[in-house]
Scaffold this active site. Structure first.
Site, short mmCIF file in Angstrom:
data_model
loop_
_atom_site.label_atom_id
_atom_site.label_comp_id
_atom_site.label_asym_id
_atom_site.label_seq_id
_atom_site.Cartn_x
_atom_site.Cartn_y
_atom_site.Cartn_z
N ASP A 288 0.75 -1.11 0.01
CA ASP A 288 -0.19 0.17 0.19
C ASP A 288 0.97 0.93 -0.29
O ASP A 288 1.69 0.78 0.99
CB ASP A 288 -0.68 0.21 1.32
CG ASP A 288 -1.72 -0.77 1.21
OD1 ASP A 288 -2.16 -1.90 -0.22
OD2 ASP A 288 -1.94 -0.97 1.99
N GLY A 375 -7.01 5.00 -8.24
CA GLY A 375 -7.38 5.92 -9.12
C GLY A 375 -7.25 5.87 -10.76
O GLY A 375 -6.74 6.45 -11.51
N ASP A 446 -12.95 -3.89 -1.73
CA ASP A 446 -12.85 -3.74 0.29
C ASP A 446 -14.21 -3.35 0.45
O ASP A 446 -15.10 -2.55 1.31
CB ASP A 446 -12.17 -1.99 -0.45
CG ASP A 446 -11.20 -1.68 -0.55
OD1 ASP A 446 -10.25 -2.21 -0.38
OD2 ASP A 446 -11.56 -0.78 -1.43
N ASN A 511 -10.13 -7.74 -0.60
CA ASN A 511 -9.76 -7.51 0.97
C ASN A 511 -11.06 -8.01 1.45
O ASN A 511 -12.55 -8.07 1.40
CB ASN A 511 -9.68 -5.73 0.95
CG ASN A 511 -8.76 -5.60 -0.27
OD1 ASN A 511 -7.30 -6.14 -0.47
ND2 ASN A 511 -8.83 -4.82 -1.38
O1 1PR Z 1 -10.43 3.37 -5.23
O2 1PR Z 1 -9.76 2.78 -7.60
O3 1PR Z 1 -8.72 4.51 -6.39
O4 1PR Z 1 -8.56 2.20 -5.53
C1 1PR Z 1 -7.83 2.41 -3.93
C2 1PR Z 1 -7.02 0.89 -3.86
O5 1PR Z 1 -6.37 1.73 -2.88
C3 1PR Z 1 -8.20 -0.13 -3.59
O6 1PR Z 1 -7.16 -0.92 -3.69
C4 1PR Z 1 -8.19 0.09 -2.10
O7 1PR Z 1 -8.33 -1.29 -1.50
C5 1PR Z 1 -6.40 1.08 -1.90
N1 1PR Z 1 -7.13 1.04 -0.13
C6 1PR Z 1 -7.35 2.30 -0.20
N2 1PR Z 1 -7.54 2.79 0.98
C7 1PR Z 1 -6.21 1.98 1.74
C8 1PR Z 1 -6.12 2.21 2.82
O8 1PR Z 1 -5.34 0.94 3.84
N3 1PR Z 1 -6.65 2.65 4.18
N4 1PR Z 1 -6.09 -0.34 1.13
C9 1PR Z 1 -6.55 0.87 0.80
C10 1PR Z 1 -6.69 -1.62 1.21
C11 1PR Z 1 -5.99 -3.46 1.71
C12 1PR Z 1 -5.08 -4.82 1.39
C13 1PR Z 1 -4.26 -4.63 2.26
C14 1PR Z 1 -4.93 -5.92 3.08
C15 1PR Z 1 -3.69 -6.75 3.04
N5 1PR Z 1 -5.66 -2.41 1.24
O9 1PR Z 1 -4.71 -4.58 -0.29
O10 1PR Z 1 -2.47 -5.17 2.03
O11 1PR Z 1 -5.64 -5.70 3.21
O12 1PR Z 1 -2.89 -6.19 4.78
P1 1PR Z 1 -2.64 -7.24 5.49
O13 1PR Z 1 -2.38 -8.73 4.60
O14 1PR Z 1 -2.06 -6.28 6.67
O15 1PR Z 1 -3.56 -7.44 6.76
P2 1PR Z 1 -8.96 3.04 -5.95
#
Ligand code: 1PR
Length: 591
Positions: A288, A375, A446, A511
């Site tokens: 991320d 994005g 998500d 997720n």
């Molecule tokens: O909406 O097209 O702009 O995409 C945004 C992308 O960013 C999406 O894929 C969304 O999942 C991700 N995202 C947005 N905000 C966050 C955040 O954490 N604040 N991250 C985020 C999502 C989730 C995972 C993470 C797993 C594994 N991250 O991919 O890596 O949950 O984590 P773990 O093994 O530590 O539990 P758009």
């Protein structure tokens, strides 16, 4: 570097000597090859697959690349350069005839590729080049085009060098299409370029394949089993073609390319006759990425999507540099690396040049698939210039991504589709998958768990959950969110997954906000629900905290891959340890 013997074809006709350039549709169809005398040359080889050979410019160090501009061949370029070769791009049919060695990394759709080859007068020349047994390596579509025809948007005529029709995988027998991931091969004959691979896996991503038959048997050097036994590679003399992607198959892929580029290289192992494997379960490292308060692009990681430290400064958690970590995870054995630009929903990615740089630098040294998300949507910048989501995705592909992942915009597209029942073809998902193929488009979901006493309380698909809710609720539905979990929408993960599959998604990154960063295991109820509902691959994500969580998700659901972030960033469990555990549990993985 030490000197080694290199065999190269030198007595071939050169430009213009044996073909006529034509824009009419051409197929070769003779199924025969003439063999030419070859002479030896000395060439400085690289010492090993993982050591970058230094560049030296002489004719023997040049690879001619047939890139007809239909997609991303950056990874092939990077792999060729990594192995110490310079690249000459084919501009005219003469460049094909003048090539010492030609690599044809076919991308895009069969019909479009044949169209370009015919219009540019290259089809006939390519056939002549191959019929003269000149060094050739076709990759993916570059293999399929050698056959007589394809059913992809067709029938469409191919080059006709190999008997057979390229057809779509049959998903009715439960196999997920596209075929995405790592398989071992059944080596059928001395293939020379595959001599080092033994029982190691190579990376495939395709929906169409050529089938073995008595007519093409003499060409086949290996097959692979995915529902059917399909052709994984062909070889005749100096002509090779592979359905898989050596440039994305890690060390083993580099060794295949190296064997093509240095056909007489010293490293010789007897080809191992072995049975093809099942599709390996993938372990994916996720980064991320966002800009921190100082303006640096960092890898961060949240707890239930909250990426800020709970300190007075409340800064963005900084777990390292994206390019360094991606390189480390590649060396540790990650089957794929995903970058999620987590503030992409509010920042314009093409304005976010560091992210594009991250992809460029990463793809120079990381030879497994790279996914980038965040994005991907239509955007109008401050000066009023409009960018389509396709342009945004194209820039990501050009910078080294193999797949793009769409989050928020896929939710809006699915909502619209479910409301109207009409596929407009205009959503980012539809446009990108139409141009780059659905295997290149991941939808990132998500969802957040919403507990229910009675599954009939909502119009969305609800399931009985293993762990009841805070008030003893036995059911839950999974509400989709947008903008990084900030806004809940009136659509469930089940409904979304089915809709985006219909709209052209090739894979789902699933997720779960409740589990993210908790280290208590994947949400098995959710992953089972979605992986049972769709026939495209599902990547289980969020919550991995121990090796047993990976074996649990693969034994109890139909997930094709498991993605984790925190467990790797915090160095709690190395990727290789996860794989060793899965292997011990009898789950096929790429080691
Ligand atoms: O909406 O097209 O702009 O995409 C945004 C992308 O960013 C999406 O894929 C969304 O999942 C991700 N995202 C947005 N905000 C966050 C955040 O954490 N604040 N991250 C985020 C999502 C989730 C995972 C993470 C797993 C594994 N991250 O991919 O890596 O949950 O984590 P773990 O093994 O530590 O539990 P758009």
């Amino acid at each position: 570097m030490e000197a080694a013997t290199f065999t190269s074809a030198t007595q071939f006709p050169t430009a213009g000597s044996s073909y006529s350039s034509s824009s009419s549709l051409h197929t070769c169809g003779s199924h025969s090859l003439q063999f030419f005398r070859r002479s030896s040359h000395k060439l400085k080889p690289s010492k090993g697959f993982s050591i970058r050979a230094s560049s030296f410019v002489d004719d023997d160090s040049v690879v001619t690349l047939l890139d007809y501009g239909a997609g991303n061949v950056r990874s092939v370029r990077n792999a060729i350069r990594f192995l110490g070769f310079d690249i000459k791009d084919v501009q005219t049919p003469e460049d094909i005839m003048n090539a010492k060695r030609l690599i044809f990394p076919g991308v895009g759709a069969f019909a479009a590729a044949m169209d370009v080859l015919n219009k540019k007068g290259m089809a006939e020349v390519l056939c002549a080049y191959i019929e003269q047994d000149r060094p050739f390596l076709g990759i993916c579509l570059g293999l399929q085009l050698l056959f007589e025809s394809s059913t992809e948007n067709g029938p469409v005529k191919g080059l006709g060098l190999i008997p057979g029709v390229v057809g779509r995988f049959d998903s009715s027998n439960g196999f997920r299409v596209p075929h995405i991931g790592w398989n071992a091969l059944q080596i059928d004959k001395d293939s020379q370029i595959l001599d080092d691979i033994g029982n190691r896996h190579v990376y495939f991503v395709h929906s169409y394949r050529a089938m073995p038959s008595d007519d093409n048997r003499e060409w086949i050097s290996s097959t692979c089993n995915y529902g059917d036994n399909f052709i994984a590679s062909v070889r005749r003399g100096n002509v090779h073609a592979v359905q898989f992607h050596p440039e994305k198959s890690g060390d083993v892929g580099l060794s295949i390319l190296r064997r093509f580029l240095y056909p007489k290289c010293e490293i010789t192992k007897k080809p191992v006759q072995r049975k093809a494997s099942k599709l390996a379960k993938r372990v994916i490292a996720c980064l991320d990425v966002r800009t921190n308060d100082k303006g640096d692009l960092v890898v961060t990681k949240g707890d239930q999507y909250d990426v800020r430290e709970h300190t007075k400064e409340n800064e963005v958690r900084n777990l390292g540099k994206p390019v360094d970590l991606a390189g480390k995870y590649y060396l540790d054995g990650a089957d794929e690396v995903s970058f999620l630009n987590i503030t992409g929903f509010r920042d314009f990615p093409l304005g976010d040049l560091p992210m594009l740089q991250v992809l460029r630098y990463t793809s120079e040294n990381v030879f497994v698939p790279l996914t980038v998300g965040g994005g991907i949507r239509d955007f109008t910048d401050g000066s009023g210039r409009y960018y389509s989501s396709l342009e945004v995705a194209s820039e990501y592909f050009r910078s080294g991504a193999d797949k793009v992942s769409i989050g928020s915009d896929a939710v809006y597209a699915a909502e619209e589709y479910l409301k109207t029942g009409v596929k407009t073809g205009k959503s980012s998902l539809e446009q990108i998958s139409r141009v780059y193929g659905n295997q290149a488009v991941v939808v990132s979901i998500d969802p957040r768990r919403v507990y229910l006493k009675d599954p009939n309380d909502v119009e969305f698909k609800a399931v009985r959950v293993r762990n009841p809710g805070p008030n003893g609720e036995e059911y839950a539905w999974y509400q989709c969110t947008v903008n990084g979990g900030r806004e809940g929408r009136l659509i469930g993960a089940f409904e979304l997954a089915k809709a985006v599959e219909e709209l052209g998604a090739g894979e789902i990154l699933l997720n779960c906000i409740d589990c993210d960063g908790q280290g208590k295991g994947f949400d098995i109820d959710l992953i089972k629900l979605i992986s049972d509902a769709v026939s495209i691959p599902v990547i289980a994500s969020s919550g991995a905290g121990a090796v047993e969580h990976f074996s649990e998700v693969f034994s109890e659901t139909k997930a094709s891959a498991a993605l984790a972030a925190g467990i790797f960033h915090r160095k709690e469990v190395p990727i290789q340890t996860v794989k060793e555990h899965l292997f011990k549990e009898g789950i096929e993985v790429r080691m």
